[in-house]
Design a protein around this motif. Structure first.
Motif, mmCIF file in Angstrom:
data_model
loop_
_atom_site.group_PDB
_atom_site.id
_atom_site.type_symbol
_atom_site.label_atom_id
_atom_site.label_comp_id
_atom_site.label_asym_id
_atom_site.label_seq_id
_atom_site.Cartn_x
_atom_site.Cartn_y
_atom_site.Cartn_z
ATOM 1 N N ALA A 155 29.870 34.344 17.521
ATOM 2 C CA ALA A 155 30.045 33.051 16.856
ATOM 3 C C ALA A 155 31.313 32.339 17.312
ATOM 4 O O ALA A 155 31.341 31.105 17.417
ATOM 5 C CB ALA A 155 30.073 33.251 15.336
ATOM 6 N N THR A 156 32.371 33.110 17.612
ATOM 7 C CA THR A 156 33.637 32.495 18.023
ATOM 8 C C THR A 156 33.725 32.281 19.527
ATOM 9 O O THR A 156 34.699 31.703 20.022
ATOM 10 C CB THR A 156 34.827 33.378 17.595
ATOM 11 O OG1 THR A 156 34.710 34.669 18.214
ATOM 12 C CG2 THR A 156 34.863 33.537 16.082
ATOM 13 N N GLY A 157 32.720 32.739 20.250
ATOM 14 C CA GLY A 157 32.743 32.587 21.697
ATOM 15 C C GLY A 157 33.509 33.670 22.424
ATOM 16 O O GLY A 157 33.682 33.604 23.641
ATOM 17 N N GLU A 158 33.968 34.684 21.701
ATOM 18 C CA GLU A 158 34.692 35.781 22.349
ATOM 19 C C GLU A 158 33.746 36.745 23.058
ATOM 20 O O GLU A 158 34.174 37.501 23.939
ATOM 21 C CB GLU A 158 35.517 36.544 21.316
ATOM 22 C CG GLU A 158 36.630 35.729 20.668
ATOM 23 C CD GLU A 158 37.286 36.463 19.508
ATOM 24 O OE1 GLU A 158 38.133 37.330 19.770
ATOM 25 O OE2 GLU A 158 36.919 36.172 18.340
ATOM 26 N N LEU A 159 32.488 36.747 22.672
ATOM 27 C CA LEU A 159 31.485 37.597 23.290
ATOM 28 C C LEU A 159 30.310 36.752 23.767
ATOM 29 O O LEU A 159 30.106 35.629 23.291
ATOM 30 C CB LEU A 159 30.984 38.657 22.294
ATOM 31 C CG LEU A 159 32.043 39.587 21.690
ATOM 32 C CD1 LEU A 159 31.399 40.537 20.695
ATOM 33 C CD2 LEU A 159 32.780 40.365 22.776
ATOM 34 N N ARG A 160 29.535 37.306 24.664
ATOM 35 C CA ARG A 160 28.391 36.582 25.233
ATOM 36 C C ARG A 160 27.376 36.218 24.159
ATOM 37 O O ARG A 160 27.092 37.007 23.255
ATOM 38 C CB ARG A 160 27.679 37.436 26.286
ATOM 39 C CG ARG A 160 28.467 37.715 27.535
ATOM 40 C CD ARG A 160 27.521 38.063 28.682
ATOM 41 N NE ARG A 160 26.423 38.933 28.264
ATOM 42 C CZ ARG A 160 26.350 40.230 28.547
ATOM 43 N NH1 ARG A 160 27.351 40.817 29.186
ATOM 44 N NH2 ARG A 160 25.306 40.938 28.182
ATOM 45 N N ALA A 161 26.789 35.064 24.300
ATOM 46 C CA ALA A 161 25.796 34.611 23.325
ATOM 47 C C ALA A 161 24.514 35.427 23.397
ATOM 48 O O ALA A 161 23.789 35.555 22.404
ATOM 49 C CB ALA A 161 25.487 33.131 23.543
ATOM 50 N N ASP A 162 24.219 35.985 24.571
ATOM 51 C CA ASP A 162 22.967 36.748 24.743
ATOM 52 C C ASP A 162 23.202 38.254 24.605
ATOM 53 O O ASP A 162 22.403 39.066 25.066
ATOM 54 C CB ASP A 162 22.348 36.445 26.107
ATOM 55 C CG ASP A 162 23.247 36.877 27.270
ATOM 56 O OD1 ASP A 162 24.448 37.139 27.026
ATOM 57 O OD2 ASP A 162 22.748 36.939 28.412
ATOM 58 N N LEU A 199 35.090 47.728 28.127
ATOM 59 C CA LEU A 199 33.757 47.279 27.762
ATOM 60 C C LEU A 199 33.702 45.776 27.539
ATOM 61 O O LEU A 199 32.670 45.148 27.809
ATOM 62 C CB LEU A 199 33.279 48.026 26.511
ATOM 63 C CG LEU A 199 33.091 49.540 26.713
ATOM 64 C CD1 LEU A 199 32.659 50.199 25.402
ATOM 65 C CD2 LEU A 199 32.065 49.816 27.797
ATOM 66 N N LEU A 200 34.792 45.195 27.052
ATOM 67 C CA LEU A 200 34.787 43.739 26.847
ATOM 68 C C LEU A 200 34.627 42.989 28.160
ATOM 69 O O LEU A 200 34.116 41.859 28.183
ATOM 70 C CB LEU A 200 36.076 43.295 26.147
ATOM 71 C CG LEU A 200 36.125 43.507 24.644
ATOM 72 C CD1 LEU A 200 37.478 43.056 24.093
ATOM 73 C CD2 LEU A 200 35.000 42.754 23.941
ATOM 74 N N ALA A 201 35.036 43.607 29.252
ATOM 75 C CA ALA A 201 34.859 42.967 30.557
ATOM 76 C C ALA A 201 33.372 42.729 30.847
ATOM 77 O O ALA A 201 33.017 41.806 31.568
ATOM 78 C CB ALA A 201 35.483 43.819 31.649
ATOM 79 N N GLY A 202 32.527 43.554 30.231
ATOM 80 C CA GLY A 202 31.081 43.374 30.412
ATOM 81 C C GLY A 202 30.414 42.671 29.268
ATOM 82 O O GLY A 202 29.245 42.280 29.359
ATOM 83 N N LEU A 203 31.146 42.495 28.148
ATOM 84 C CA LEU A 203 30.564 41.850 26.972
ATOM 85 C C LEU A 203 30.985 40.391 26.853
ATOM 86 O O LEU A 203 30.311 39.595 26.199
ATOM 87 C CB LEU A 203 30.997 42.591 25.687
ATOM 88 C CG LEU A 203 30.671 44.068 25.582
ATOM 89 C CD1 LEU A 203 31.183 44.634 24.267
ATOM 90 C CD2 LEU A 203 29.183 44.311 25.717
ATOM 91 N N ALA A 204 32.110 40.058 27.467
ATOM 92 C CA ALA A 204 32.640 38.701 27.326
ATOM 93 C C ALA A 204 31.819 37.691 28.125
ATOM 94 O O ALA A 204 31.113 38.056 29.061
ATOM 95 C CB ALA A 204 34.089 38.667 27.782
ATOM 96 N N PRO A 205 31.926 36.394 27.790
ATOM 97 C CA PRO A 205 31.171 35.380 28.533
ATOM 98 C C PRO A 205 31.698 35.225 29.959
ATOM 99 O O PRO A 205 32.861 35.513 30.224
ATOM 100 C CB PRO A 205 31.406 34.094 27.725
ATOM 101 C CG PRO A 205 32.649 34.356 26.948
ATOM 102 C CD PRO A 205 32.682 35.821 26.686
#
Length: 205
Positions: A155-162, A199-205
């Protein structure tokens, strides 16, 4: 003749709550005894209130005042092995995920917790409803907390929408468990940060 002051003094004891106070020390002894016996490989079928009471140094009635059956005690005892998550700090999703991963790391490092949870989960075939209750009490609240954090990140754009929430959750938690069980250095203070950042490197937009 009774004075007003005497009447108040005489009546005051009746104002105390009825019933015996719960003993935190007794409850801890009962929980510890139950976990020790599970850890020794005693399954639910073999577990008895009499044996738990003897191990804990309490009477059976002390246990039955708190739990109506050994199944209820079994579930509550196993649930105590899971440390509560800290409330979200309201900052970044990264910071909150690191806080959660530290809890997973602490629990995974506890040999007794790992042993008892493994034995309890092995009861699934003989006692599927019991293991279902353990999932409900000990595991589902954690899943819900991590799910909420991931959804907030989307919701905050810190993670990918999909983002696939189920896969993301399994990746986060599974990485902690795998690392603890396969690597020799279990106490790294930066382990949670390293896992989340990797892991965030693969989860972030």
């Amino acid at each position: 003749m009774t004075t007003t002051g005497e009447t108040q003094t005489t009546a005051s004891p009746a104002a105390r709550p009825a019933g015996r106070p719960r003993s935190a020390k007794a409850e801890k002894a009962i929980i510890d005894a139950t976990l020790d016996m599970i850890g020794e490989g005693i399954g639910l079928f073999e577990l008895s209130i009499e044996a738990i009471a003897a191990r804990a140094g309490v009477g059976k009635t002390t246990i039955y005042r708190r739990w109506s059956s050994k199944e209820d005690l079994f579930v509550d005892a196993v649930a105590t092995l899971k440390s509560p998550f800290p409330p979200p700090g309201g900052g970044s999703v990264r910071d909150d995920l690191i806080a959660c991963m530290r809890v997973f790391q602490r629990d995974a490092n506890d040999a007794r917790s790992r042993c008892v949870m493994s034995i309890a989960m092995n009861e699934a075939e003989r006692h599927p409803r019991l293991v279902g209750r353990i999932h409900q009490e000990a595991i589902e609240p954690r899943k819900a907390a991590v799910d909420a954090l991931l959804r907030r990140g989307i919701a905050t754009g810190e993670l990918r929408a999909d983002l696939d929430l189920g896969i993301a959750m399994a990746t986060l938690v599974g990485t902690v468990m795998w690392y603890i069980r396969t690597e020799g250095d279990h106490s790294r203070p930066d382990l949670a940060e390293r896992i989340v950042d990797q892991l965030l490197a693969g989860l972030a937009p």
